[in-house]
Design a protein around this motif. Structure first.
Motif, PDB file in Angstrom:
ATOM      1  N   VAL A 196      68.237  47.631  85.064  1.00  0.00           N
ATOM      2  CA  VAL A 196      67.477  46.377  84.970  1.00  0.00           C
ATOM      3  C   VAL A 196      68.397  45.210  84.632  1.00  0.00           C
ATOM      4  CG1 VAL A 196      66.889  46.672  82.532  1.00  0.00           C
ATOM      5  CG2 VAL A 196      65.390  45.335  84.021  1.00  0.00           C
ATOM      6  N   ARG A 197      69.500  45.479  83.919  1.00  0.00           N
ATOM      7  CA  ARG A 197      70.444  44.416  83.552  1.00  0.00           C
ATOM      8  C   ARG A 197      71.169  43.838  84.760  1.00  0.00           C
ATOM      9  NH1 ARG A 197      75.778  46.304  83.507  1.00  0.00           N
ATOM     10  NH2 ARG A 197      75.953  48.572  83.799  1.00  0.00           N
ATOM     11  N   ALA A 198      71.063  44.500  85.910  1.00  0.00           N
ATOM     12  CA  ALA A 198      71.781  44.063  87.100  1.00  0.00           C
ATOM     13  C   ALA A 198      70.932  43.217  88.039  1.00  0.00           C
ATOM     14  CB  ALA A 198      72.298  45.282  87.872  1.00  0.00           C
ATOM     15  N   LEU A 199      69.649  43.018  87.712  1.00  0.00           N
ATOM     16  CA  LEU A 199      68.703  42.461  88.682  1.00  0.00           C
ATOM     17  C   LEU A 199      68.145  41.099  88.285  1.00  0.00           C
ATOM     18  CD1 LEU A 199      66.581  45.660  89.456  1.00  0.00           C
ATOM     19  CD2 LEU A 199      68.458  44.712  90.824  1.00  0.00           C
ATOM     20  N   ALA A 200      67.696  40.373  89.302  1.00  0.00           N
ATOM     21  CA  ALA A 200      66.919  39.146  89.126  1.00  0.00           C
ATOM     22  C   ALA A 200      66.014  39.011  90.340  1.00  0.00           C
ATOM     23  CB  ALA A 200      67.822  37.923  89.006  1.00  0.00           C
ATOM     24  N   LEU A 201      65.000  38.177  90.227  1.00  0.00           N
ATOM     25  CA  LEU A 201      64.135  37.939  91.373  1.00  0.00           C
ATOM     26  C   LEU A 201      64.917  37.225  92.471  1.00  0.00           C
ATOM     27  CD1 LEU A 201      60.823  36.800  89.624  1.00  0.00           C
ATOM     28  CD2 LEU A 201      61.278  38.995  90.764  1.00  0.00           C
ATOM     29  N   LYS A 202      64.671  37.619  93.695  1.00  0.00           N
ATOM     30  CA  LYS A 202      65.335  37.036  94.865  1.00  0.00           C
ATOM     31  C   LYS A 202      64.884  35.585  95.061  1.00  0.00           C
ATOM     32  CE  LYS A 202      64.827  37.371  99.897  1.00  0.00           C
ATOM     33  NZ  LYS A 202      63.874  36.236  99.921  1.00  0.00           N
ATOM     34  N   PRO A 203      65.812  34.680  95.400  1.00  0.00           N
ATOM     35  CA  PRO A 203      65.401  33.316  95.763  1.00  0.00           C
ATOM     36  C   PRO A 203      64.444  33.360  96.952  1.00  0.00           C
ATOM     37  CG  PRO A 203      67.783  33.444  95.478  1.00  0.00           C
ATOM     38  CD  PRO A 203      67.271  34.855  95.462  1.00  0.00           C
ATOM     39  N   ARG A 204      63.319  32.695  96.800  1.00  0.00           N
ATOM     40  CA  ARG A 204      62.276  32.792  97.830  1.00  0.00           C
ATOM     41  C   ARG A 204      62.664  32.120  99.131  1.00  0.00           C
ATOM     42  NH1 ARG A 204      57.746  30.670  93.703  1.00  0.00           N
ATOM     43  NH2 ARG A 204      59.615  29.512  93.099  1.00  0.00           N
ATOM     44  N   ASN A 205      63.595  31.174  99.079  1.00  0.00           N
ATOM     45  CA  ASN A 205      63.982  30.439 100.286  1.00  0.00           C
ATOM     46  C   ASN A 205      65.151  31.069 101.033  1.00  0.00           C
ATOM     47  OD1 ASN A 205      65.581  29.755  98.031  1.00  0.00           O
ATOM     48  ND2 ASN A 205      66.300  27.894  99.042  1.00  0.00           N
ATOM     49  N   LEU A 206      65.697  32.174 100.530  1.00  0.00           N
ATOM     50  CA  LEU A 206      66.785  32.856 101.219  1.00  0.00           C
ATOM     51  C   LEU A 206      66.272  34.100 101.932  1.00  0.00           C
ATOM     52  CD1 LEU A 206      69.810  32.787  98.714  1.00  0.00           C
ATOM     53  CD2 LEU A 206      69.066  31.045 100.355  1.00  0.00           C
ATOM     54  N   THR A 207      66.864  34.403 103.083  1.00  0.00           N
ATOM     55  CA  THR A 207      66.571  35.664 103.737  1.00  0.00           C
ATOM     56  C   THR A 207      67.174  36.794 102.907  1.00  0.00           C
ATOM     57  OG1 THR A 207      68.622  35.676 105.028  1.00  0.00           O
ATOM     58  CG2 THR A 207      66.719  34.505 105.981  1.00  0.00           C
ATOM     59  N   PHE A 208      66.784  38.022 103.196  1.00  0.00           N
ATOM     60  CA  PHE A 208      67.370  39.160 102.490  1.00  0.00           C
ATOM     61  C   PHE A 208      68.878  39.221 102.744  1.00  0.00           C
ATOM     62  CE2 PHE A 208      62.978  40.789 102.337  1.00  0.00           C
ATOM     63  CZ  PHE A 208      62.927  41.187 101.003  1.00  0.00           C
ATOM     64  N   GLU A 209      69.298  38.870 103.960  1.00  0.00           N
ATOM     65  CA  GLU A 209      70.719  38.904 104.283  1.00  0.00           C
ATOM     66  C   GLU A 209      71.489  37.858 103.468  1.00  0.00           C
ATOM     67  OE1 GLU A 209      68.391  40.764 107.424  1.00  0.00           O
ATOM     68  OE2 GLU A 209      68.279  38.767 106.530  1.00  0.00           O
ATOM     69  N   GLU A 210      70.957  36.645 103.400  1.00  0.00           N
ATOM     70  CA  GLU A 210      71.603  35.604 102.602  1.00  0.00           C
ATOM     71  C   GLU A 210      71.608  35.977 101.120  1.00  0.00           C
ATOM     72  OE1 GLU A 210      70.376  31.704 105.325  1.00  0.00           O
ATOM     73  OE2 GLU A 210      69.022  32.471 103.775  1.00  0.00           O
ATOM     74  N   ALA A 211      70.469  36.465 100.649  1.00  0.00           N
ATOM     75  CA  ALA A 211      70.332  36.793  99.225  1.00  0.00           C
ATOM     76  C   ALA A 211      71.288  37.892  98.802  1.00  0.00           C
ATOM     77  CB  ALA A 211      68.896  37.190  98.917  1.00  0.00           C
ATOM     78  N   ALA A 212      71.585  38.832  99.708  1.00  0.00           N
ATOM     79  CA  ALA A 212      72.505  39.921  99.378  1.00  0.00           C
ATOM     80  C   ALA A 212      73.905  39.410  99.104  1.00  0.00           C
ATOM     81  CB  ALA A 212      72.540  40.948 100.510  1.00  0.00           C
ATOM     82  N   GLY A 213      74.251  38.251  99.658  1.00  0.00           N
ATOM     83  CA  GLY A 213      75.582  37.693  99.465  1.00  0.00           C
ATOM     84  C   GLY A 213      75.726  36.860  98.212  1.00  0.00           C
ATOM     85  N   LEU A 214      74.659  36.721  97.445  1.00  0.00           N
ATOM     86  CA  LEU A 214      74.703  35.844  96.274  1.00  0.00           C
ATOM     87  C   LEU A 214      75.213  36.494  94.988  1.00  0.00           C
ATOM     88  CD1 LEU A 214      74.071  33.001  95.176  1.00  0.00           C
ATOM     89  CD2 LEU A 214      71.736  33.796  94.720  1.00  0.00           C
ATOM     90  N   PRO A 215      74.829  37.741  94.663  1.00  0.00           N
ATOM     91  CA  PRO A 215      75.115  38.234  93.303  1.00  0.00           C
ATOM     92  C   PRO A 215      76.583  38.287  92.897  1.00  0.00           C
ATOM     93  CG  PRO A 215      73.374  39.537  94.321  1.00  0.00           C
ATOM     94  CD  PRO A 215      73.936  38.651  95.398  1.00  0.00           C
ATOM     95  N   LEU A 216      77.405  39.101  93.531  1.00  0.00           N
ATOM     96  CA  LEU A 216      78.786  39.261  93.068  1.00  0.00           C
ATOM     97  C   LEU A 216      79.571  37.962  93.209  1.00  0.00           C
ATOM     98  CD1 LEU A 216      81.158  42.252  93.676  1.00  0.00           C
ATOM     99  CD2 LEU A 216      81.975  39.928  93.918  1.00  0.00           C
ATOM    100  N   ALA A 217      79.529  37.367  94.393  1.00  0.00           N
ATOM    101  CA  ALA A 217      80.292  36.140  94.608  1.00  0.00           C
ATOM    102  C   ALA A 217      79.753  35.006  93.752  1.00  0.00           C
ATOM    103  CB  ALA A 217      80.258  35.759  96.089  1.00  0.00           C
ATOM    104  N   GLY A 218      78.448  34.902  93.669  1.00  0.00           N
ATOM    105  CA  GLY A 218      77.850  33.835  92.876  1.00  0.00           C
ATOM    106  C   GLY A 218      78.124  33.988  91.396  1.00  0.00           C
ATOM    107  N   LEU A 219      77.986  35.202  90.881  1.00  0.00           N
ATOM    108  CA  LEU A 219      78.282  35.435  89.467  1.00  0.00           C
ATOM    109  C   LEU A 219      79.745  35.156  89.156  1.00  0.00           C
ATOM    110  CD1 LEU A 219      76.266  38.705  88.727  1.00  0.00           C
ATOM    111  CD2 LEU A 219      75.856  36.449  87.729  1.00  0.00           C
TER     112      LEU A 219
END
Length: 311
Positions: free
Chosen positions: A109-132
């Motif tokens: 659970v410590r690894a998760l957050a709700l997905k941004p509603r305006n991003l596709t699943f493909e875009e959203a997958a690219g956010l966590p590691l690089a974004g963090l």
């Protein structure tokens, strides 16, 4: 379920699509139906054994740390998420074994957050590691402030492109190294592009004669050495790839899961502050091709593996 696995260190050819047991969902985990998983340079570095000194491989290994998907079942001690929630995650443990290149992942659970509603699943997958990575370096390591000038290396890449956007949002002036091909892309992100290679110091000094306040290194080697000569007197230097940064008075950063940071990134994405550029997608069975392309090191934004699989 189907998953990509490797049973020994090696090149992309060691990756194979296999039928494996569904993951066990512990009390503090969430079973996620994977919709997409981004590829990161750390994935092939792990696959080749370069991180063996700090991350034990428990073979066979399912690669991948980034994920976007849908909650199938929360653990018994997890009230934060419900069945059907769309989530993103940076699913890293202190060993290599249970990654995200699969139809399902049991994510802490410590690894998760709700997905941004305006991003596709493909875009959203690219956010966590690089974004963090970008968020933690800019906020926690470099402590970038409004009005400062920040140099971001590889500004068109996965981490770099997000760092440019986040630094600009902080009110900084952003200079970003990139190939000529990516200069317009860096401008659209909010940065001022400069080309790599010989003469970089002069080009950056032409834009910032007094030096830059902070350097975000994502390349290492010569880029790191050049960066030390571009700092203003009180400038700060951080690297995510080269621990020799400490020899120049800088700090090395290895990204960590942080749910509060991931939630903030999701909010910024929904506000339109940050976007994720997906350069190419591959189906799960072509994960080896995705690794090969990422390893070439010339990707604009992110490469993403998509997962269909059973319901």
């Amino acid at each position: 379920m189907k998953a990509i696995r490797y049973s020994r260190y090696g090149g992309p050819e060691v990756l194979g699509l296999e039928e494996v047991d569904d993951p066990v969902v512990g009390p503090d985990s969430v079973l996620v139906k994977v919709r997409a998983a981004a590829v990161n340079p750390v994935d092939w570095k792990c696959r080749e054994g370069h991180l063996d000194p700090i991350l034990q491989a428990v073979f066979p290994v399912i690669p991948g740390w980034d994920v976007s998907g849908v909650v199938v079942r929360p653990g018994v001690a997890v009230p934060e998420f419900a069945v059907g929630d769309e989530v993103i995650g940076y699913v890293r443990e202190d060993f290599l074994s249970r990654g995200t290149f699969a139809e399902y992942v049991a994510a802490p659970v410590r690894a998760l957050a709700l997905k941004p509603r305006n991003l596709t699943f493909e875009e959203a997958a690219g956010l966590p590691l690089a974004g963090l990575t970008a968020y933690q370096v800019l906020h926690g390591v470099l402590e970038v402030k409004r009005g400062e000038t920040v140099l971001v290396h590889a500004a068109a890449g996965g981490v770099g492109s997000l760092a440019v956007q986040l630094a600009a949002h902080l009110g900084a002036r952003v200079i970003g190294t990139a190939s000529e091909y990516n200069h317009d892309f860096v401008r659209r992100l909010g940065g001022e592009p400069v080309s790599y290679g010989e003469g970089l110091v002069e080009r950056v000094r032409g834009l910032a004669p007094e030096g830059v306040d902070a350097v975000f290194d994502t390349v290492g080697g010569d880029a790191l050495r050049v960066s030390a000569n571009l700092l203003a007197p009180e400038g700060r230097l951080a690297s995510i790839v080269d621990n020799e940064v400490v020899d120049y008075g800088g700090r090395y950063h290895f990204v960590r899961p942080a749910p509060q940071d991931l939630r903030r990134l999701s909010e910024l994405a929904e506000q339109g502050v940050v976007s994720v550029h997906v350069s190419e997608t591959f189906p799960l069975e072509r994960a080896a091709d995705a690794h090969r392309l990422n390893q070439e090191g010339r990707t604009r934004g992110k490469i993403v593996v998509t997962v269909a699989g059973k319901a």
